[in-house]
Write a protein that holds these residues in place. Sequence first.
Motif, short mmCIF file in Angstrom:
data_model
loop_
_atom_site.label_atom_id
_atom_site.label_comp_id
_atom_site.label_asym_id
_atom_site.label_seq_id
_atom_site.Cartn_x
_atom_site.Cartn_y
_atom_site.Cartn_z
N TYR A 1 0.88 -1.30 0.00
CA TYR A 1 0.03 -0.14 -0.13
C TYR A 1 0.86 1.27 0.04
O TYR A 1 0.27 2.49 -0.35
CB TYR A 1 -1.07 -0.07 1.17
N TYR A 25 8.32 7.75 0.92
CA TYR A 25 9.16 7.68 2.17
C TYR A 25 10.64 6.82 2.00
O TYR A 25 11.35 6.91 2.73
CB TYR A 25 8.27 7.18 3.43
N GLY A 34 5.61 4.23 12.81
CA GLY A 34 5.43 5.10 11.72
C GLY A 34 6.06 6.43 12.22
O GLY A 34 5.54 7.37 11.75
N CYS A 35 7.24 6.28 12.63
CA CYS A 35 7.84 7.52 13.12
C CYS A 35 8.31 8.50 12.17
O CYS A 35 8.57 9.75 12.53
CB CYS A 35 9.13 7.17 14.14
N ASN A 40 7.97 13.95 15.79
CA ASN A 40 7.12 13.91 16.90
C ASN A 40 7.38 12.85 18.05
O ASN A 40 7.01 12.64 19.10
CB ASN A 40 5.63 13.81 16.47
N ASP A 91 9.79 2.39 11.48
CA ASP A 91 9.52 2.71 10.07
C ASP A 91 9.87 1.71 9.18
O ASP A 91 10.94 1.24 9.56
CB ASP A 91 9.99 4.17 10.05
N ASP A 103 8.18 -3.50 10.26
CA ASP A 103 6.87 -3.04 9.65
C ASP A 103 5.97 -3.22 11.05
O ASP A 103 5.92 -4.12 11.77
CB ASP A 103 6.39 -4.32 8.63
N ALA A 104 5.37 -2.39 11.11
CA ALA A 104 4.25 -2.25 12.12
C ALA A 104 3.31 -3.45 12.44
O ALA A 104 2.84 -3.61 13.49
CB ALA A 104 3.41 -0.85 12.30
N THR A 147 1.42 8.92 15.18
CA THR A 147 1.04 10.18 14.68
C THR A 147 0.93 10.43 13.25
O THR A 147 1.97 10.15 12.56
CB THR A 147 2.11 11.33 15.47
N MET A 148 -0.26 10.97 12.76
CA MET A 148 -0.54 10.99 11.49
C MET A 148 0.17 9.93 10.49
O MET A 148 0.58 9.96 9.57
CB MET A 148 -0.02 12.30 10.87
C1 LIG Z 1 2.92 10.71 7.44
S1 LIG Z 1 4.41 9.87 7.98
C2 LIG Z 1 4.46 10.22 9.71
C3 LIG Z 1 5.55 10.43 10.37
C4 LIG Z 1 5.53 10.58 11.76
N1 LIG Z 1 4.63 9.80 12.89
C5 LIG Z 1 5.24 12.27 12.17
O1 LIG Z 1 4.55 12.60 12.99
O2 LIG Z 1 6.08 12.92 11.59
C6 LIG Z 1 4.18 8.09 7.98
C7 LIG Z 1 5.17 7.39 8.45
O3 LIG Z 1 4.46 5.86 8.14
C8 LIG Z 1 5.43 4.92 7.60
N2 LIG Z 1 4.87 3.84 7.54
C9 LIG Z 1 3.77 3.29 6.78
N3 LIG Z 1 3.39 2.18 6.88
C10 LIG Z 1 4.25 1.49 7.92
C11 LIG Z 1 4.28 0.28 8.34
N4 LIG Z 1 3.43 -0.62 8.06
N5 LIG Z 1 5.26 -0.08 9.45
C12 LIG Z 1 6.24 1.06 9.71
N6 LIG Z 1 6.07 2.30 9.22
C13 LIG Z 1 5.10 2.62 8.13
C14 LIG Z 1 5.91 5.65 6.47
O4 LIG Z 1 6.93 5.04 5.93
C15 LIG Z 1 5.96 7.20 6.74
O5 LIG Z 1 7.15 7.50 7.29
#
Ligand SMILES: C[S@@+](CC[C@H](N)C(=O)[O-])C[C@H]1O[C@@H](n2cnc3c(N)ncnc32)[C@H](O)[C@@H]1O
Length: 401
Positions: free
Chosen positions: A142, A155, A213-214, A219, A236, A263-264, A280-281
Amino acid sequence: MNAKTTTLPVPPVWSNITQHEVFPIATHDEIARYNFLANLNKHLSGVIAPGNRLAYEKRVKPRFQAEHGRDFQNRDEVRAEMKHDPYYQTWSALRRTTMEMRQQNGRTMTIRQAPELAEKVQKLNAGKATLVLNPDVKVPHYLTIMDNHCMPGSYHTELFEGDVSAAANYDTGLFVTTAGGLGKLTDGGGKAISQWLLSHHPDFKPRRILDIGCGLGHNTLPIAQAYPDAEVVAIDVGVPMLRYGHARAQALGIKNVTFMQLDAANTGFADASFDWIQTTMFLHETSFKAIHRIMREIYRMLTDGGITMHIEQPQYTPEMDLFEQTIRDWDAFYNNEPFWGVMHDIDPATLMAESGFNKETFFQIGVRAVNDLEDFTKPRPTEVEDYGRSAVWNVFGAWKK
Ligand SMILES: C[S@@+](CC[C@H](N)C(=O)[O-])C[C@H]1O[C@@H](n2cnc3c(N)ncnc32)[C@H](O)[C@@H]1O
């Protein structure tokens, strides 16, 4: 004549962002473009966007009612009509254009200096046990099917081994979309959630905190600062974000965070290994299936008495009118955020109950980004006037009890 003018607060200047050791160097014109775009975004959201409501009430809705003999039944119907309205088309095209221009500016700036940025990051990261990369971790489908919010390469793309230009672009450009509302370190959300927890649960002393998803840790770092005795783990799947985020944390002198490529949905952490799990977001960028998997994983990883919280925009509820839902759902259709609507349609209380949480422990709050003038480790005494600079978010969460 009684002329009434509306003055909008202007965003802070881009150069106000903390220029830490791995922050890219911008030219005069790149700075000017970012400042122009931040101001245009503020103007679009504050002055132009409200006109969409008028177009809807005065033109779009009456026409639909006349044609169909009934009201709109869902936001898909509203969007299908709104997209033929010239006012909505203009607002939408301008909004999309500001995002495209933000990405062009940020990508040009960071690709130009990609080798130098990679070298600086590499120096700060070398030999540190607090950066743990694992090439076996796959970026979920996704995330690879499109460029999230028009960010070329999203990213995870590295143009060469060790390239962090994707993360540096994100670090410089988020200012534009938020019109500078998140502070000098783009950390207003992490500060807000830390301040809320410190104020409302002063006796809660998390020993291990997980930020899922840092990204590049915007944050995560305020959480680590608010709880300096805690061990913070930030995960992340985007390697450039982790490399850059770790170097940035080192440069800012924050050492109690370990950045890990995981992977989360399947972290491999032991059961009950964290007292606080934060996103966060993040959830809106994962799929429907992944959100459910991740929430079950969060429940499993939390200690008894632990807390989880999720910062997002407000969920769509039956009480939210269809026009409001349509405007909020713009990102799903025109900003490469395909799961935006899917995620905001979920009932968070049900999601958490299905993941194992006791329904009684569910809560939902609103937090406003903490601005640079406030001490976020102290409870907010009263609302401090910040002239509309701060963003407000919805937070849902639960305790594991
Ligand atoms: C919008 S960014 C948010 C970043 C951060 N939390 C902030 O507040 O600035 C979303 C992040 O989620 C990560 N992400 C998406 N799916 C993920 C997963 N299944 N496991 C770990 N990270 C993931 C992306 O790589 C991206 O860096």
